[in-house]
Every structure is written in structure tokens, then in C-alpha cells.
Design an enzyme around this catalytic site. Structure first.
Site, PDB file in Angstrom:
ATOM      1  N   SER A  51       0.828  -1.211   0.000  1.00  9.32           N
ATOM      2  CA  SER A  51       0.000   0.000   0.000  1.00  9.32           C
ATOM      3  C   SER A  51       0.856   1.252   0.000  1.00  9.32           C
ATOM      4  CB  SER A  51      -0.935   0.002   1.218  1.00  9.32           C
ATOM      5  OG  SER A  51      -0.213  -0.286   2.409  1.00  9.32           O
ATOM      6  N   ASP A  89       5.723  -6.893   2.487  1.00  4.95           N
ATOM      7  CA  ASP A  89       4.960  -7.420   1.360  1.00  4.95           C
ATOM      8  C   ASP A  89       5.854  -7.735   0.171  1.00  4.95           C
ATOM      9  OD1 ASP A  89       2.355  -7.617   2.207  1.00  4.95           O
ATOM     10  OD2 ASP A  89       1.698  -5.722   1.338  1.00  4.95           O
ATOM     11  N   LYS A 119       5.146 -11.341   3.155  1.00  2.00           N
ATOM     12  CA  LYS A 119       3.717 -11.612   2.931  1.00  2.00           C
ATOM     13  C   LYS A 119       3.438 -11.632   1.445  1.00  2.00           C
ATOM     14  CE  LYS A 119       0.381  -8.483   3.708  1.00  2.00           C
ATOM     15  NZ  LYS A 119      -0.330  -8.438   2.397  1.00  2.00           N
ATOM     16  N   GLU A 121       0.075 -12.477  -1.513  1.00  4.93           N
ATOM     17  CA  GLU A 121      -1.365 -12.616  -1.680  1.00  4.93           C
ATOM     18  C   GLU A 121      -1.704 -13.895  -2.446  1.00  4.93           C
ATOM     19  OE1 GLU A 121      -3.053  -9.114  -3.423  1.00  4.93           O
ATOM     20  OE2 GLU A 121      -2.156  -7.782  -1.934  1.00  4.93           O
ATOM     21  N   GLU A 188      -8.801 -10.032   4.190  1.00  7.55           N
ATOM     22  CA  GLU A 188      -9.208  -8.672   3.845  1.00  7.55           C
ATOM     23  C   GLU A 188     -10.535  -8.660   3.092  1.00  7.55           C
ATOM     24  OE1 GLU A 188      -7.656  -4.619   1.545  1.00  7.55           O
ATOM     25  OE2 GLU A 188      -6.306  -6.335   1.765  1.00  7.55           O
TER      26      GLU A 188
END
Length: 276
Positions: A51, A89, A119, A121, A188
Site C-alpha cells: 500500500s 509485502d 507476505k 497474496e 481482507e
């Protein structure tokens, strides 16, 4: 205030794993040294989220994040963190194609930042990547539900778990991430009952964001939480401070004093010493 993470030892990924079903895990994003320093006494986890591409670099989505960007901000946060476990991330395009690519990217982030975990996704489709990274000794945090890196493929930011098919996929993703060896998983943008069910189902901690209070922990983007976000914030955000107006007011006062030649005042400048 007592630190959420022990003052005697940094919170480890194993310590986070052991918090399953216990005291809620406190997590916030951090991208810079000063913010990491301020948040560190109060959190268990600091997430250097992709982000950062939107929050600090002005990109429209997280797809603007690069490896160099994540490493640079990861290094800054590590300098400011003393107690918290730091997770960085993996940006889009750095792990999807193969387990070998994922491991090479994870190693680079891990070694160049000194962080404690990475991390990525995805669920079933990245299980092999998670397993390869974990087998190499690098802890992994998973991320299921709404996946910002897939926003273009999904046609926008769409809440997950609204249909039976979506629920089945979420459960499969959660199981796959846990089986692959992740020490925790972010959920999320997921319907509350589904996020709560996943939390009950898994033996690893879940970290919610737009999910459920039943999750084992919560995370927010720090700029959202302190009211620095310029654009509209998501429904799931609570602003614990409103710093937009404070920053704007400070800049306006500074500009007015400069224009009036009121700043710098005598106490802000250096004069030669009196020789007499």
C-alpha cells in the site's frame, strides 16, 4: 503504556503463531523510520505493505510497488522497530510465476531488509510458492479474501464471501495457506461470518482488515487510521485521529509568517558573537 511486544525480546513469528485464540494481535502498516519508531511500542506486528505505492508514492493501486521500493521502505522500518515483528509485502510480479521466482524474491527481501517475514497474496494458486519459501527458512504471512494486487483482474475492490462459490474458494484458500506453512494469514474485505468461520477453522492466527472482530488480530493502514489519507477511506477504517487539518493549518500558518517576514524570528537565526 506497556509495549504490546515484550521490551525484553522482539516479537517473533513463532510468538505470533502462539497467540492463536489468545490476546488479540495488534498490527499497523509502517513505511518510514519515524512512523515505525512511534508505532513500535504499541504493536506486535509492523507491516511494510505494498500500500506504500498508493499512500506515499501516489499510485492508483498497489501494483505500482516494486521490489526496490519494498526493500527501501523495509530497511527504513527495520531501523525504527525495536520490539515489533516486521513483515514486508512481496510486490505483484515477484512471486506468481513459479516457486523458484518466489523464493528468489523472498530471499532478496529477507536478506536486504533484515525483516522477520514476508507476505504474499493468494491461496490455492500460491501454495507451492509459500511452501518453498517456508522450507527455505523464511516465515510467510498469507493474504486471502480481497487481494489488492488482483484488483484489475477482479474488476475493482470487491468484497469476498457473498456467494456460495466465493465462500468455498475462501475456505480452500485458507486451508491451502495453512497447509503450506504460513505462520498467519491476513483476511481482507470478506463478509464477517465467513471471516469468523475461517478464524475458527484455522490453527494459525488470522489478521482481519474489513473482516471480523473474531479474527485473532487486526491491521489498518496507518495513514487511514490517523486521518492523513487524502482520498476517501474504506468503510472498514476507523480514524483514531484527524491529522489532515492539523498539517494544513500548520502549513498555512508557516506560509503566513514567511510572507509577513515574521519567520524566522531572532531566536531562529545565528548572529555573530559580541567581540567586546
Amino acid at each position: 503504556m506497556v509495549s504490546a511486544a515484550s521490551a525484553d525480546a522482539r516479537a517473533s513469528t513463532e510468538a505470533i503463531r502462539q497467540r492463536k485464540g489468545g490476546d488479540p494481535i495488534v498490527c499497523l502498516t509502517a513505511y518510514t523510520y519515524p512512523i515505525a519508531s512511534l508505532l513500535d511500542p504499541h504493536v506486535d506486528l509492523l507491516l511494510v505493505g505494498d500500500s506504500v505505492a498508493m499512500v506515499l508514492h501516489g499510485h492508483a493501486t498497489t501494483l505500482g510497488a516494486t521490489m526496490d521500493m519494498m526493500i527501501l521502505h523495509g530497511q527504513a522500518v527495520m531501523r525504527g522497530a525495536r520490539n515489533a515483528c516486521v513483515v514486508v509485502d512481496m510486490p505483484a510480479g515477484s512471486y506468481e510465476s513459479s516457486a523458484a521466482e518466489a523464493l528468489a524474491s523472498a530471499r532478496r527481501i529477507f536478506e536486504e531488509t533484515g525483516c522477520h517475514a514476508v507476505k504474499l497474496e493468494g491461496g490455492t494458486e500460491v501454495a507451492d510458492q509459500i511452501a518453498a519459501i517456508v522450507e527455505a527458512g523464511i516465515p510467510v504471512m498469507g493474504h486471502i479474501g480481497l487481494q489488492p494486487q488482483s484488483v484489475e483482474k477482479d474488476g475493482g475492490y470487491k468484497i469476498k464471501g457473498r456467494t456460495d462459490e466465493s465462500v468455498r474458494q475462501l475456505l480452500a484458500d485458507a486451508d491451502a495457506v495453512e497447509k503450506a506453512g504460513a505462520f498467519s494469514v491476513v483476511i481482507e474485505g470478506t463478509m464477517e461470518p465467513v471471516a469468523a468461520e475461517i478464524t475458527r477453522r484455522l490453527s494459525i492466527p488470522t489478521i482481519g482488515i474489513g473482516a471480523s472482530a473474531a479474527c485473532d488480530g487486526q491491521v489498518l493502514v496507518i495513514d487511514d487510521a490517523i486521518g492523513l489519507t487524502v482520498d476517501r477511506v474504506p468503510k472498514f477504517v476507523k480514524e483514531y485521529a484527524e491529522l489532515r487539518s492539523a498539517v494544513s493549518t500548520a502549513a498555512m500558518s508557516y506560509a503566513a509568517e514567511v510572507k509577513a517576514r515574521a519567520f524566522p524570528a531572532p531566536e531562529h537565526v545565528f548572529q555573530p558573537k559580541d567581540k567586546t
